[in-house]
Design an enzyme around this catalytic site. Structure first.
Site, short mmCIF file in Angstrom:
data_model
loop_
_atom_site.label_atom_id
_atom_site.label_comp_id
_atom_site.label_asym_id
_atom_site.label_seq_id
_atom_site.Cartn_x
_atom_site.Cartn_y
_atom_site.Cartn_z
N HIS A 58 -0.79 -9.05 -6.95
CA HIS A 58 0.26 -8.03 -7.03
C HIS A 58 1.22 -8.11 -5.85
O HIS A 58 0.96 -7.53 -4.79
CB HIS A 58 -0.40 -6.65 -7.10
CG HIS A 58 0.53 -5.55 -7.47
ND1 HIS A 58 0.13 -4.50 -8.27
CD2 HIS A 58 1.82 -5.30 -7.16
CE1 HIS A 58 1.15 -3.67 -8.43
NE2 HIS A 58 2.18 -4.13 -7.75
N HIS A 73 5.65 -8.26 -4.80
CA HIS A 73 7.06 -8.16 -5.20
C HIS A 73 7.84 -9.14 -4.33
O HIS A 73 7.90 -8.95 -3.11
CB HIS A 73 7.57 -6.73 -5.02
CG HIS A 73 6.84 -5.74 -5.87
ND1 HIS A 73 7.23 -5.42 -7.15
CD2 HIS A 73 5.70 -5.03 -5.66
CE1 HIS A 73 6.38 -4.54 -7.68
NE2 HIS A 73 5.44 -4.29 -6.79
N LEU A 74 8.41 -10.17 -4.95
CA LEU A 74 9.13 -11.19 -4.17
C LEU A 74 10.64 -10.95 -4.13
O LEU A 74 11.35 -11.61 -3.39
CB LEU A 74 8.82 -12.60 -4.69
CG LEU A 74 7.35 -13.04 -4.53
CD1 LEU A 74 7.14 -14.44 -5.08
CD2 LEU A 74 6.90 -12.98 -3.07
N ARG A 75 11.13 -10.02 -4.94
CA ARG A 75 12.52 -9.53 -4.89
C ARG A 75 13.58 -10.52 -5.36
O ARG A 75 14.74 -10.14 -5.48
CB ARG A 75 12.89 -9.05 -3.47
CG ARG A 75 11.96 -8.00 -2.88
CD ARG A 75 11.81 -6.78 -3.74
NE ARG A 75 11.14 -5.69 -3.03
CZ ARG A 75 10.55 -4.67 -3.66
NH1 ARG A 75 10.55 -4.61 -4.99
NH2 ARG A 75 9.97 -3.72 -2.96
N ASP A 125 5.32 -2.91 -13.93
CA ASP A 125 5.04 -2.30 -12.62
C ASP A 125 6.30 -1.81 -11.92
O ASP A 125 7.36 -2.41 -11.98
CB ASP A 125 4.32 -3.29 -11.70
CG ASP A 125 3.93 -2.62 -10.40
OD1 ASP A 125 3.22 -1.60 -10.46
OD2 ASP A 125 4.36 -3.07 -9.31
N HIS A 138 0.81 0.14 -14.15
CA HIS A 138 1.09 1.05 -13.02
C HIS A 138 0.88 2.45 -13.60
O HIS A 138 1.73 2.96 -14.31
CB HIS A 138 2.54 0.82 -12.57
CG HIS A 138 3.07 1.82 -11.59
ND1 HIS A 138 3.49 1.48 -10.33
CD2 HIS A 138 3.26 3.16 -11.69
CE1 HIS A 138 3.93 2.56 -9.70
NE2 HIS A 138 3.80 3.60 -10.50
N HIS A 165 -3.23 -1.24 -8.41
CA HIS A 165 -3.36 -0.34 -7.25
C HIS A 165 -4.07 0.99 -7.55
O HIS A 165 -3.47 2.07 -7.45
CB HIS A 165 -2.01 -0.07 -6.60
CG HIS A 165 -0.85 0.19 -7.55
ND1 HIS A 165 -0.89 1.11 -8.55
CD2 HIS A 165 0.37 -0.39 -7.63
CE1 HIS A 165 0.26 1.11 -9.21
NE2 HIS A 165 1.04 0.19 -8.66
N ASP A 183 0.07 -5.36 -3.23
CA ASP A 183 1.30 -4.64 -3.64
C ASP A 183 2.38 -4.79 -2.57
O ASP A 183 3.09 -3.83 -2.24
CB ASP A 183 1.01 -3.16 -3.94
CG ASP A 183 2.13 -2.51 -4.76
OD1 ASP A 183 3.08 -3.22 -5.16
OD2 ASP A 183 2.04 -1.30 -5.01
N HIS A 203 11.08 -3.86 1.81
CA HIS A 203 12.33 -3.09 1.77
C HIS A 203 13.07 -3.29 3.09
O HIS A 203 12.45 -3.44 4.14
CB HIS A 203 12.06 -1.59 1.59
CG HIS A 203 11.58 -1.23 0.22
ND1 HIS A 203 12.34 -1.38 -0.90
CD2 HIS A 203 10.39 -0.74 -0.20
CE1 HIS A 203 11.65 -1.00 -1.96
NE2 HIS A 203 10.46 -0.60 -1.57
ZN LIG Z 1 3.03 -0.15 -9.08
ZN LIG Z 2 3.83 -2.99 -7.27
#
Ligand SMILES: [Zn+2]
Ligand SMILES: [Zn+2]
Length: 428
Positions: free
Chosen positions: A61, A63-65, A153, A180, A233, A308, A312
């Site tokens: 899990h 997030h590579l954006r 997610d 999620h 998560h 996760d 940001h």
């Molecule tokens: Zn999530």
């Molecule tokens: Zn996530």
């Protein structure tokens, strides 16, 4: 022909019930031999004396954006953070811009990863178009392009009928559905866990029941459809208990927990004084929830540790607590946090740790990884369970710095990360 010999290794590989001192030979990207003392001429040697050698860690899990928010992270920078933290593989969530809800986005991610990422990148496709919850995404086409799971997610799938259809469809393609779990629960605009600390801080709270409602629904639908369901998560005591019972009934239900949810609670949010690095979804829960999660890790109700990782930009996090975006980075701290808080405190053994970070994640997403058996892809994580470190966010390989663990002193650290037989990162 490329050769790498890892000497004097303490190999911990639960996939083959191995926990012993051995040498490990890598040839052409594959595990070629594991033996007491391997002699080989003209090879690169890595002396792993005093270190643990494990099948490469897999983060289910992140997030590579990229595409869309490259100022927060790119596939390349995220993968670099992964190998620096001891992960050989990451599975990336589809909430990019555009959303990964069709095969052209999936192909773009795989191509970027092939060109620039030092870690394996396995894309997760959206469940619904634009993750809007209205129409199913092109799951079959994305599967052909290389997705390993589906998830919306960042948002829950609100409509139970849509979730049922998604499960039926995903089961046809033998893909797990990752959810999620967050019912609105009358708490739209929430900023933290509902409880005494939210009241003290004057912030709107989200009750644990918001998660429990969706976990109960998803388990019910897993039973109805026969689909494989993976709870992202997990954060509440009741959800852990429901997953435990679902497993006992033989359902294909699994779950993951993020390090922040087995370490921090809403009391830490209060003590941080509105520090937005303590804001994420699901929110940091009560101390009783943290205790239940530790028990779930101990007894196997929880299958995997996943970060996760949610980068940001500094300016986005430096806002009022209730307006700041959710999420923290996690790839470079997870191994140290797991060693310090779980292994050294006797919650889990080293073998359980490797199971939670490698063998079981591979099984859950059907990845051809998570083992050092002879012939397997040589993805290897080497770590020192005792090396003391101090977390320094300013040194992160990620493009973002949003972590609540900056400055923490921890015992244990990743030392070297080998991906497909190549040294992708070393710190020794
Ligand atoms: Zn999530
Ligand atoms: Zn996530």
């Amino acid at each position: 022909m490329s050769l790498l010999l890892i000497r004097n290794a303490n190999i911990v590989d639960p996939s083959q019930s191995l926990d012993a001192k051995r040498d490990l030979l890598v040839r052409d990207g594959k595990v070629a031999a594991i033996d007491d003392a391997i002699e080989a001429e003209g090879v690169e040697v890595f002396d792993a004396g005093g270190l643990i050698v494990a099948p490469g860690f897999i983060d289910l899990h992140v997030h590579l954006r990229e595409p869309g928010h490259e100022y927060k992270e790119t596939i390349e920078s995220g993968a670099r953070a992964a190998v620096a933290g001891g992960f050989t593989s990451v599975c990336c969530m589809p909430n990019t811009e555009p959303i990964n809800d069709n095969s052209s986005v999936t192909s773009f991610i795989r191509e970027q990863a092939r060109k620039a990422a030092p870690a394996n990148v396995f894309p997760i496709g959206a469940i619904t178009q634009g993750s809007k919850g209205e129409q199913l995404a092109e799951i079959g086409e994305m599967k052909a392009a290389g997705i390993v799971a589906v998830s919306d997610d960042g948002r829950p799938v609100v409509d139970s009928g849509m979730m049922r259809r998604a499960m039926e469809y995903a089961a046809d393609f033998d893909l797990p559905v990752v959810d999620h779990c967050e019912d609105c629960c009358g708490a739209a605009g929430w900023a933290m866990h509902e409880g005494e600390y939210a009241a003290l801080m004057g912030l709107k709270g989200l009750p644990g029941a918001a998660e429990d409602l969706h976990v109960a629904r998803d388990i019910t639908l897993a039973e109805l459809t026969g689909a494989r369901v993976h709870i992202a998560h997990i954060s509440t005591a009741r959800s852990v208990e429901m997953v435990r019972q679902a497993k006992a009934r033989g359902l294909a239900v699994t779950c993951e927990v993020a390090p922040h949810h087995f370490i921090l609670s809403d009391k830490d949010v209060y003590e941080s004084g509105y520090n937005t690095h303590f804001k994420m979804a699901p929110p940091l829960r009560s101390e009783a929830d943290v205790e239940a999660i530790l028990e779930g890790l101990r007894d196997g109700a929880i299958d995997a540790i996943a970060t996760d990782h949610a980068p940001h930009h500094y300016n986005e996090k430096m806002r009022e607590f209730d307006l700041a975006p959710n999420g923290i980075i996690g790839l470079e701290t997870a191994v140290s946090l797991t060693l310090d808080r779980l292994v050294h405190r006797g919650v889990i053994s080293l073998s359980q740790m490797v199971d939670l970070l490698s063998c079981q994640p591979a099984r859950i997403f059907n990845l051809d990884r998570g083992t050092l058996r002879v012939g397997a892809v040589a993805d290897v994580t080497i770590f020192d369970p005792n090396r003391p470190i101090k977390v320094d966010a300013s040194q992160s390989q990620s493009k973002s710095r949003n972590t609540p663990f900056d400055g923490w002193e921890l015992k244990g650290s990743a030392v070297a990360t080998i991906v497909g037989g190549c040294m992708a990162w070393r710190n020794r």
